[in-house]
Motif scaffolding. Structure first.
Motif, mmCIF file in Angstrom:
data_model
loop_
_atom_site.group_PDB
_atom_site.id
_atom_site.type_symbol
_atom_site.label_atom_id
_atom_site.label_comp_id
_atom_site.label_asym_id
_atom_site.label_seq_id
_atom_site.Cartn_x
_atom_site.Cartn_y
_atom_site.Cartn_z
ATOM 1 N N ILE A 11 0.829 -1.201 0.000
ATOM 2 C CA ILE A 11 0.000 0.000 0.000
ATOM 3 C C ILE A 11 0.870 1.260 0.000
ATOM 4 N N GLU A 12 1.988 1.217 0.704
ATOM 5 C CA GLU A 12 2.917 2.349 0.715
ATOM 6 C C GLU A 12 3.575 2.527 -0.649
ATOM 7 N N ALA A 15 1.110 4.117 -3.041
ATOM 8 C CA ALA A 15 0.971 5.549 -2.757
ATOM 9 C C ALA A 15 2.179 6.321 -3.277
ATOM 10 N N GLU A 16 3.347 5.781 -3.059
ATOM 11 C CA GLU A 16 4.574 6.433 -3.517
ATOM 12 C C GLU A 16 4.598 6.525 -5.044
ATOM 13 N N CYS A 20 1.255 10.165 -4.289
ATOM 14 C CA CYS A 20 0.411 10.645 -3.197
ATOM 15 C C CYS A 20 1.263 11.250 -2.078
ATOM 16 N N TYR A 22 -0.094 11.638 0.992
ATOM 17 C CA TYR A 22 -0.528 10.830 2.130
ATOM 18 C C TYR A 22 -1.096 9.517 1.623
ATOM 19 N N LEU A 23 -0.992 8.489 2.418
ATOM 20 C CA LEU A 23 -1.529 7.178 2.070
ATOM 21 C C LEU A 23 -3.016 7.269 1.745
ATOM 22 N N SER A 24 -3.739 8.046 2.505
ATOM 23 C CA SER A 24 -5.185 8.187 2.297
ATOM 24 C C SER A 24 -5.527 8.824 0.955
ATOM 25 N N LEU A 26 -4.675 7.815 -1.824
ATOM 26 C CA LEU A 26 -4.963 6.737 -2.772
ATOM 27 C C LEU A 26 -6.464 6.535 -2.976
ATOM 28 N N ALA A 55 -4.381 -4.483 1.102
ATOM 29 C CA ALA A 55 -4.469 -3.319 0.205
ATOM 30 C C ALA A 55 -5.872 -3.206 -0.395
ATOM 31 N N TYR A 58 -8.287 -1.986 2.258
ATOM 32 C CA TYR A 58 -8.103 -0.558 2.520
ATOM 33 C C TYR A 58 -8.705 0.299 1.409
#
Length: 84
Positions: A11-12, A15-16, A20, A22-24, A26, A55, A58
């Motif tokens: 998930i990180e 996002a990267e 993004c 922030y993770l949120s 996404l 993932a 989430y």
């Protein structure tokens, strides 16, 4: 991704790669196309079943218990990217 970050969570990494802050982020519509592109390029075997299920949970809200495989998890996330 830098070589120093080999153990980054799925998930990180998504996002990267999607850019993004922030993770949120996404979950935001603005990042759906980027997320879809990342998923299309990603080697599904790089991460295990549990990490894909986390993932997908989430990003889609689908309970992890209902996600049986990596392929299903990626499909659920891609469907979410293409909706709404």
């Amino acid at each position: 991704m830098s070589p120093k970050r080999k153990n980054i969570e799925l998930i990180e990494l998504l996002a990267e790669q999607a850019g993004c802050t922030y993770l949120s982020d996404l979950r935001l519509e603005d990042y759906r196309c980027r997320l879809e592109g990342c998923l299309q390029k990603m080697d599904i075997e790089r991460y295990g079943e549990e990490e894909w299920a986390e993932a997908a949970n989430y990003l889609t809200g689908t309970p992890k218990e209902e996600i049986a495989t990596k392929v299903q998890a990626r499909r659920l996330i891609l469907e979410k990217c293409r909706k709404e």
